[in-house]
Design a protein around this motif. Structure first.
Motif, mmCIF file in Angstrom:
data_model
loop_
_atom_site.group_PDB
_atom_site.id
_atom_site.type_symbol
_atom_site.label_atom_id
_atom_site.label_comp_id
_atom_site.label_asym_id
_atom_site.label_seq_id
_atom_site.Cartn_x
_atom_site.Cartn_y
_atom_site.Cartn_z
ATOM 1 N N GLN A 36 19.329 -30.162 -39.187
ATOM 2 C CA GLN A 36 18.187 -30.531 -39.997
ATOM 3 C C GLN A 36 18.613 -31.168 -41.313
ATOM 4 O O GLN A 36 17.777 -31.676 -42.036
ATOM 5 N N ILE A 65 16.716 -31.966 -46.188
ATOM 6 C CA ILE A 65 16.365 -31.172 -45.019
ATOM 7 C C ILE A 65 15.063 -31.725 -44.481
ATOM 8 O O ILE A 65 14.093 -31.905 -45.229
ATOM 9 N N THR A 66 15.037 -32.008 -43.178
ATOM 10 C CA THR A 66 13.849 -32.595 -42.551
ATOM 11 C C THR A 66 13.189 -31.605 -41.613
ATOM 12 O O THR A 66 13.784 -30.609 -41.226
ATOM 13 N N SER A 67 11.961 -31.920 -41.235
ATOM 14 C CA SER A 67 11.275 -31.132 -40.222
ATOM 15 C C SER A 67 12.020 -31.300 -38.906
ATOM 16 O O SER A 67 12.560 -32.373 -38.617
ATOM 17 N N LYS A 68 12.058 -30.241 -38.095
ATOM 18 C CA LYS A 68 12.713 -30.347 -36.793
ATOM 19 C C LYS A 68 11.959 -31.345 -35.928
ATOM 20 O O LYS A 68 10.740 -31.340 -35.896
ATOM 21 N N TYR A 69 12.688 -32.159 -35.222
ATOM 22 C CA TYR A 69 12.137 -33.113 -34.256
ATOM 23 C C TYR A 69 11.163 -34.110 -34.879
ATOM 24 O O TYR A 69 10.257 -34.591 -34.223
ATOM 25 N N SER A 70 11.337 -34.420 -36.160
ATOM 26 C CA SER A 70 10.475 -35.413 -36.790
ATOM 27 C C SER A 70 11.143 -36.780 -36.752
ATOM 28 O O SER A 70 12.346 -36.899 -36.565
ATOM 29 N N VAL A 84 12.091 -41.573 -40.869
ATOM 30 C CA VAL A 84 11.023 -40.596 -41.089
ATOM 31 C C VAL A 84 10.154 -41.048 -42.259
ATOM 32 O O VAL A 84 10.566 -41.860 -43.072
ATOM 33 N N ASN A 87 7.028 -37.670 -46.323
ATOM 34 C CA ASN A 87 6.415 -36.341 -46.243
ATOM 35 C C ASN A 87 6.990 -35.478 -45.133
ATOM 36 O O ASN A 87 6.655 -34.298 -45.031
ATOM 37 N N ASP A 88 7.880 -36.021 -44.260
ATOM 38 C CA ASP A 88 8.598 -35.224 -43.269
ATOM 39 C C ASP A 88 9.856 -34.597 -43.865
ATOM 40 O O ASP A 88 10.521 -33.798 -43.205
ATOM 41 N N ILE A 89 10.207 -34.976 -45.094
ATOM 42 C CA ILE A 89 11.362 -34.399 -45.774
ATOM 43 C C ILE A 89 10.883 -33.173 -46.526
ATOM 44 O O ILE A 89 9.944 -33.231 -47.315
ATOM 45 N N LEU A 90 11.529 -32.035 -46.246
ATOM 46 C CA LEU A 90 11.098 -30.761 -46.807
ATOM 47 C C LEU A 90 11.738 -30.444 -48.158
ATOM 48 O O LEU A 90 11.120 -29.837 -49.025
#
Length: 94
Positions: A36, A65-70, A84, A87-90
């Motif tokens: 991730q 860190i990104t969302s899983k499978y995004s 990505v 907003n998919d980046i956490l």
């Protein structure tokens, strides 16, 4: 080939997953989780996206860190990259 993301998109290169656990157990490829943590390679300009102004908070070189499978996986010049939305980046890893 150079990849330039549009709007609020970010191009990431995933950091390799660890092949051993902290206790020293070696993991097979099938047992490894999808990583991730990624490095930012390119950032779009932001701007007006879906009627809202978007300011980009990440920059090239950041570890995130990104969302899983995004995102969308692409292969450019033999490198596997992921595109990505911001907003998919956490989080940004410091």
């Amino acid at each position: 080939m150079k990849l330039k993301p549009l709007a609020d998109r970010v191009v990431l290169k995933m950091v390799e997953a660890e092949e051993t656990t902290k206790s020293g157990i070696i993991l097979t490829a099938a047992a490894q989780e999808k990583p991730q943590v990624a490095e930012v390679l390119a950032v779009g300009p932001g701007g007006n996206v879906d009627g809202k102004d978007v300011v980009m908070h990440v920059k090239v070189g950041d570890k995130v860190i990104t969302s899983k499978y995004s995102g969308t996986e692409v292969k450019i010049d033999g490198e596997e990259l992921i595109i990505v939305r911001q907003n998919d980046i956490l989080a940004v890893v410091e």
